[in-house]
Write a protein that holds these residues in place. Structure first.
Motif, PDB file in Angstrom:
ATOM      1  N   ASN A 190     -21.650  -9.328  10.224  1.00  0.00           N
ATOM      2  CA  ASN A 190     -21.500  -8.098   9.442  1.00  0.00           C
ATOM      3  C   ASN A 190     -21.148  -8.379   7.992  1.00  0.00           C
ATOM      4  OD1 ASN A 190     -22.139  -6.491  11.616  1.00  0.00           O
ATOM      5  ND2 ASN A 190     -20.009  -6.200  12.256  1.00  0.00           N
ATOM      6  N   LEU A 191     -20.320  -9.379   7.773  1.00  0.00           N
ATOM      7  CA  LEU A 191     -19.956  -9.729   6.406  1.00  0.00           C
ATOM      8  C   LEU A 191     -21.153 -10.288   5.638  1.00  0.00           C
ATOM      9  CD1 LEU A 191     -16.381 -11.102   7.004  1.00  0.00           C
ATOM     10  CD2 LEU A 191     -16.996  -9.392   5.290  1.00  0.00           C
ATOM     11  N   LYS A 192     -21.978 -11.079   6.296  1.00  0.00           N
ATOM     12  CA  LYS A 192     -23.185 -11.592   5.641  1.00  0.00           C
ATOM     13  C   LYS A 192     -24.094 -10.437   5.224  1.00  0.00           C
ATOM     14  CE  LYS A 192     -23.165 -15.941   8.252  1.00  0.00           C
ATOM     15  NZ  LYS A 192     -23.822 -16.703   9.348  1.00  0.00           N
ATOM     16  N   LEU A 193     -24.178  -9.429   6.080  1.00  0.00           N
ATOM     17  CA  LEU A 193     -24.983  -8.248   5.762  1.00  0.00           C
ATOM     18  C   LEU A 193     -24.430  -7.509   4.546  1.00  0.00           C
ATOM     19  CD1 LEU A 193     -27.282  -6.234   6.799  1.00  0.00           C
ATOM     20  CD2 LEU A 193     -25.394  -4.993   7.887  1.00  0.00           C
ATOM     21  N   GLY A 233     -25.660  -6.903   0.321  1.00  0.00           N
ATOM     22  CA  GLY A 233     -26.025  -5.527  -0.016  1.00  0.00           C
ATOM     23  C   GLY A 233     -26.783  -4.799   1.070  1.00  0.00           C
ATOM     24  N   GLY A 234     -26.687  -5.275   2.303  1.00  0.00           N
ATOM     25  CA  GLY A 234     -27.404  -4.664   3.418  1.00  0.00           C
ATOM     26  C   GLY A 234     -26.852  -3.293   3.786  1.00  0.00           C
ATOM     27  N   ALA A 257     -23.615  -5.170  13.211  1.00  0.00           N
ATOM     28  CA  ALA A 257     -23.502  -5.467  14.645  1.00  0.00           C
ATOM     29  C   ALA A 257     -22.249  -4.814  15.200  1.00  0.00           C
ATOM     30  CB  ALA A 257     -23.441  -6.975  14.856  1.00  0.00           C
ATOM     31  N   THR A 258     -22.309  -4.435  16.458  1.00  0.00           N
ATOM     32  CA  THR A 258     -21.136  -3.859  17.125  1.00  0.00           C
ATOM     33  C   THR A 258     -20.600  -4.841  18.152  1.00  0.00           C
ATOM     34  OG1 THR A 258     -22.489  -2.752  18.796  1.00  0.00           O
ATOM     35  CG2 THR A 258     -21.960  -1.512  16.807  1.00  0.00           C
TER      36      THR A 258
END
Length: 357
Positions: free
Chosen positions: A285-288, A292-293, A299-300
């Motif tokens: 999630n942090l990479k996203l 700027g995603g 992801a959950t």
């Protein structure tokens, strides 16, 4: 464009893995009171075999080759910075809290290895040993001593009505029978007043006298969250000291703060392999977000069912899976020989060493 700043507070199972996973995607700083990452579920093997700890104590800088390590304790958080006990002020764009349970261990790897050596000398020098606590730590330590030092007289005292209360009664009963078969005396629904120790004897809450040359305290540790109650995250700490998180592992009410591992309020057994899963989901999630995603694509995390493996010495274990409970060499083959140390080191990008770090 300047790299986003990610600060990870806590260098345990979850914190170390997420820092390692993000180090080439952001400017990562890991804040930890100690200079090493410890594979905690392997710690009891280190007490009967100190050289084993050489593999399970890993300097942060061994796997965090492209990040920063601050060997201090976080004492405050603002909306943009983390303050540490050594006076550092570290800015963040994203923050990860991974402080787990409070554990008083030495700052340096060298001193921690000395602790293992001292514990081993304590075990070797004793004829009788008292273990206080019948959770996974107490049961596994009793198993390690019973196998490696079968001549020792081991007594385990537990306050609960059965061992391993975090899993089902069938697994508890199997562990109890195994310990008894190895001459471990088990006393349930009793506590020990350590102040009662006198002339080699301890007294339990029922008045029983236990002769022992030494003891090991294997009761639960408090969550490492007291300090958070004086920070901007105080409103997200529940009555049990856990941080409230959403399905994406973000702290409740915060867009740029995540929490992973035992510190979270996720309703599941607190285990190392689940903390690793938290780290991988939060890292994704942090990479996203860093790139700027769209937040809707995060992801959950889905809480895991009840599954646990408790080692019983070097070759056996008791395991609870969703549909069955096993004891013996089969589940022991999964965990007990190496205690997942080789697998964890590989996950951290490290080869099995011949000596140590």
């Amino acid at each position: 464009m300047e790299a986003k700043k990610v600060v990870v507070v806590g260098g345990g199972i979850a914190g170390a893995l997420i820092a390692k996973s993000l180090q080439f995607h952001a400017n990562v700083t890991l804040i930890d009171s100690k200079e090493y990452f410890e594979i905690t579920w392997a710690s009891l093997r280190g007490m009967v075999e100190p050289s084993f700890a050489e593999r399970s104590l890993i300097p942060h800088r061994s796997y965090l080759t492209n990040g920063h390590v601050v060997s201090s304790t976080a004492i405050n958080i603002t909306d943009t910075e983390v303050l540490t006990a050594d006076g550092s002020v570290i800015a963040y764009d994203y923050l990860v809290i991974a402080t787990g349970h409070a554990d008083d261990v030495p700052q340096t790897r060298r001193e921690r290895l000395k602790q293992y050596q001292a514990d081993n000398e304590k075990i070797k020098g004793a004829d009788s040993i008292l273990i206080i606590g019948g959770g996974p730590t107490g049961v596994e330590l009793a198993g390690e001593i019973a196998i490696d030092y079968p001549e020792k007289n081991v007594t385990l005292v537990h306050s609960g009505y059965r061992l391993l209360e975090f899993i089902g009664p069938k697994a508890s009963n199997k562990a109890l029978e195994w310990l008894k078969s190895k001459r471990v005396k088990v006393k349930l629904e009793q506590t020990v007043n350590l102040d009662s120790f006198s002339e080699g004897a301890y007294v339990t809450s029922s008045g029983a006298v236990i002769k022992a040359d030494c003891h090991f305290l294997c009761t639960g540790k408090p969550l490492g969250s007291d300090w958070l109650k004086k920070t901007v995250l105080k409103g997200s700490v529940n009555e049990f000291g856990s941080l409230k998180v959403d399905v994406n592992l973000r702290v409740e009410g915060r867009k740029n703060v995540f929490a992973i591992g035992d510190i979270t309020d996720i309703k599941e057994i607190k285990q190392g392999y689940l903390a690793q899963q938290h780290a991988l989901v939060a890292a994704k999630n942090l990479k996203l977000l860093i790139t700027g995603g769209n937040e809707s694509k995060m992801a959950t995390y889905k809480p895991s069912g009840v599954m646990a493996i408790v080692s019983l010495g070097r070759r056996e274990a008791v395991a609870q899976f969703p549909f069955t409970t096993l004891i013996g060499i089969a589940p022991g083959f999964i965990k007990s020989r190496d205690l997942f140390v080789g697998k964890t080191r590989k996950q951290m990008g490290l080869e099995p060493p011949s000596c140590g770090c």
